[in-house]
Design a protein around this motif. Sequence first.
Motif, short mmCIF file in Angstrom:
data_model
loop_
_atom_site.label_atom_id
_atom_site.label_comp_id
_atom_site.label_asym_id
_atom_site.label_seq_id
_atom_site.Cartn_x
_atom_site.Cartn_y
_atom_site.Cartn_z
N ARG A 1 -11.69 -33.34 20.07
CA ARG A 1 -10.99 -32.13 19.63
C ARG A 1 -9.88 -32.48 18.62
O ARG A 1 -9.66 -31.74 17.66
CB ARG A 1 -10.42 -31.40 20.85
CG ARG A 1 -9.73 -30.07 20.54
CD ARG A 1 -10.64 -29.08 19.80
NE ARG A 1 -11.82 -28.72 20.56
CZ ARG A 1 -11.89 -27.73 21.45
NH1 ARG A 1 -10.81 -27.02 21.72
NH2 ARG A 1 -13.01 -27.46 22.07
N ALA B 1 -9.72 -31.13 14.75
CA ALA B 1 -8.55 -30.52 14.14
C ALA B 1 -8.18 -31.23 12.84
O ALA B 1 -7.79 -30.59 11.84
CB ALA B 1 -7.37 -30.55 15.12
N GLN C 1 -10.54 -30.01 10.17
CA GLN C 1 -10.16 -28.68 9.71
C GLN C 1 -8.97 -28.74 8.76
O GLN C 1 -8.94 -28.05 7.73
CB GLN C 1 -9.84 -27.78 10.91
CG GLN C 1 -11.07 -27.45 11.75
CD GLN C 1 -10.71 -26.72 13.03
OE1 GLN C 1 -9.75 -27.07 13.71
NE2 GLN C 1 -11.51 -25.71 13.37
#
Length: 265
Positions: A180, A184, A187
Amino acid sequence: MSAKKIAIIGGGNLGSAIAQGLLKSGFSQAGDITITKRNTDTLVALKEAGVQVEKDNAVAIRGAEVIIVALKPYNVREVLQEYSAIFDPAKQILISVVTGVSIDDLERIVPGMAVVRAMPNTAIAIQESMTCLSFKHATPAQTNFVTDMFNQLGAAVTIDEKLMDAATVLGACGIAYALRFIRANIQGGIEIGFDARTASLIAAQTVKGAAELLIRGNTHPEAEIDKVTTPKGCTIAGLNEMEHQGFSSSLIKGITASYDKIVKG
């Protein structure tokens, strides 16, 4: 390479990953591994590689020296009790990779048998697992064998069994936390100009490099952070903003939430 016959009871994601890791690492030959599952259609790749694929757990157990239990937690007691009479404590060792099933639980089903509780993670399929181990009734030779086996599949450490739930969170759930974090980063990378593929490569390799700095150098994260941060620099500005937004706090809270879920249900 080990010549021991290994049975993996439960050919789901983790059981299959263990089989793949044993093959890819060269620790075992395909013919020395038997894996079981009710629906063997999902094990075609392993079967084609030469692994013995079985629906009958009894066949796998009778032919093995090392028995790895990779069932769902709610199935373990029922399945092991069904086959408890055919276990041979004099010749076999039982390794459980099942969350929430204690060594004492296992020993009640197969009394007197050498029992190991192991907590790997899914990176075991590429020989990069972090596996925590606890032993009971194991001889030094059995302890060395199991430790060596899991070291071939990444890194292994022996811990007190009372820490096994915590090991599950930090080592097994931790894979998801790390992914995760990488997502991130990807992104953020896209937002500042990279295409998705390039951002993914940069983010993943950077995290891999950061981990290797700690493992190879046996250093503390802050020591490595200090090498990157400069006065009034962009790194410290980013780190401080993340902390203002609760980065470390949210991660710690997530870890404790996962732990509470295991312990309290």
